[in-house]
Design an enzyme around this catalytic site. Structure first.
Site, PDB file in Angstrom:
ATOM      1  N   SER A 185      41.628  70.931  61.943  1.00 38.60           N
ATOM      2  CA  SER A 185      41.276  70.312  60.668  1.00 38.60           C
ATOM      3  C   SER A 185      39.885  70.676  60.178  1.00 38.60           C
ATOM      4  O   SER A 185      39.518  70.356  59.042  1.00 38.60           O
ATOM      5  CB  SER A 185      41.372  68.786  60.778  1.00 38.60           C
ATOM      6  OG  SER A 185      40.419  68.289  61.704  1.00 38.60           O
ATOM      7  N   LYS A 186      39.110  71.372  60.998  1.00 38.86           N
ATOM      8  CA  LYS A 186      37.746  71.711  60.605  1.00 38.86           C
ATOM      9  C   LYS A 186      37.730  72.871  59.604  1.00 38.86           C
ATOM     10  O   LYS A 186      38.715  73.586  59.421  1.00 38.86           O
ATOM     11  CB  LYS A 186      36.921  72.068  61.843  1.00 38.86           C
ATOM     12  CG  LYS A 186      36.756  70.919  62.834  1.00 38.86           C
ATOM     13  CD  LYS A 186      36.020  69.748  62.208  1.00 38.86           C
ATOM     14  CE  LYS A 186      35.652  68.677  63.220  1.00 38.86           C
ATOM     15  NZ  LYS A 186      36.827  67.951  63.735  1.00 38.86           N
ATOM     16  N   ASN A 187      36.574  73.085  58.979  1.00 40.91           N
ATOM     17  CA  ASN A 187      36.470  74.140  57.972  1.00 40.91           C
ATOM     18  C   ASN A 187      36.808  75.513  58.546  1.00 40.91           C
ATOM     19  O   ASN A 187      37.417  76.343  57.866  1.00 40.91           O
ATOM     20  CB  ASN A 187      35.065  74.161  57.380  1.00 40.91           C
ATOM     21  CG  ASN A 187      34.786  72.932  56.536  1.00 40.91           C
ATOM     22  OD1 ASN A 187      35.285  71.853  56.823  1.00 40.91           O
ATOM     23  ND2 ASN A 187      33.989  73.091  55.493  1.00 40.91           N
TER      24      ASN A 187
END
Length: 370
Positions: A185-187
């Protein structure tokens, strides 16, 4: 129109051929633990962040834990961190045997309040973990002054802010250690878990590299007790593919955030997130503050209209059951944190979000109590 909070397939599927080629390359080598892919990924991230040492690890959580271990934090020590953060920040402190001491944050940026941190100090305080929350930097000049005044080590929790800037300096690159997460879910999201630990200090890097692999150096000789914190070669290879697109991902998030801020600037009952001058925000989350006790009603309204949204975070660290025994909870007021936990709501801002989807989010927000 249904709009998810995050759509990882919208990012991964267009580069599926590149990802499969990277997988095949690792499969062909037969080298699945550490190796050239990890070393190349570390070199690329070190250059990007402007640090001497980038150390690939198994997760963002393990990056924090490894940083604490490398600094010798343990039983009897105290480490200050914000209460308004993901559990890993505080959980890792507790796992070393040290005690997390929770301070408050600023209501506009969601980041650590050093005036509150002053109230958390004791003769046992050894370190502080500022969290660059939701993609925006902490005031690192204030952090450096605080740490120097009280002789504290600093570990930057940069799980959500890879590439965010404080002035011209990268978040995570301004202290003893910086830690990053590549959770999907991180950039910069992997296809599984992964993390990074960075430092400018040669001695700390040497300790962390040994601790990453059970404290072993040379093979089967252990100068210290470490852990299995290694980054898999496959994750490194896949992350290298996605990192080649990272500038575009960041630009698209920033454009989406700017569009929201323009279209929602007159929305009553909602306070938009603040982007501070001189900081580069990378928008891991676009987090609203909903006034008049209407957060839960708005969340229900958005959900009924097919709009993905989430509360980050509904239960701050000082309210978690596993920390209820801590005497340090009495040291400072956490009024802002309590307020944020009751009124924050994050809406979709991921790079592949198109204008029609954003307009659907905006329409749903404007139709609430219309």
């Amino acid at each position: 129109m249904n709009v998810p909070l995050l759509d990882v397939n919208a990012q991964n599927h267009p580069i599926a051929e590149e990802l499969r080629a990277a997988f095949d390359g690792v499969l062909e080598t037969g080298r699945f633990i550490m190796g050239a892919e990890v070393e190349q990924f570390e070199a690329e991230l070190a250059e990007f962040l402007g640090v001497k040492h980038a150390i690939g690890v198994s997760s963002g959580t393990d990056a924090i834990l490894l940083a604490l271990m490398a600094l010798g934090i343990g039983q009897g020590d105290e480490v200050i961190c914000p209460s308004f953060t993901f559990f890993a920040t505080a959980g890792c402190i507790a796992r070393t045997g040290a005690t997390p001491v929770f301070c408050d944050c600023h209501p506009d940026t969601f980041n650590i309040d050093f005036a509150s941190a002053e109230q958390c100090l004791s003769d046992k305080t050894k370190a502080i973990i500022p969290v660059h929350l939701f993609g925006q930097s902490v005031d690192m000049d204030a952090c450096a002054a605080f740490a120097e005044k009280h002789e504290l080590k600093v570990i930057e929790d940069t799980a959500q802010s890879l590439g965010a800037k404080f002035g011209d300096r990268s978040c995570g690159a301004m202290s003893e250690f910086g830690t990053y997460s590549f959770f999907p879910s991180k950039n910069l999201g992997g296809l599984g878990d992964g993390g990074l630990l960075v430092t400018q200090d040669d001695e700390l890097a040497d300790i962390a590299i040994k601790m990453r692999n059970h404290g072993m150096h040379p093979r089967y000789y252990h100068q210290m007790v470490g852990g299995n914190f290694r980054l898999d070669a496959l994750q490194a290879a896949l992350l290298r593919v996605k990192f080649s697109h990272y500038a575009d991902y960041t630009r698209q998030r920033q454009e989406n955030a700017a569009y929201y801020k323009e279209q929602l600037k007159d929305l009553e009952g909602v306070i938009l997130p603040v982007e501070q001058d001189g900081y580069e925000h990378i928008w891991n989350q676009f987090t609203l503050r909903v006034e008049h006790g209407q957060r839960d009603a708005l969340k229900e309204h958005l959900t009924e209209n097919g709009i993905g949204c989430e509360i980050y975070y509904p239960v701050p660290m000082h309210q978690q059951q596993c920390f209820a025994h801590l005497e340090s909870l009495q040291r400072t007021s956490l009024k802002v944190t309590d307020e944020l936990a009751s009124n924050v709501l994050s809406i979709p801002v991921y790079p592949e979000l198109n204008r029609d989807q954003q307009d659907a989010v905006i329409a749903a927000l404007k139709s609430f109590n219309a």
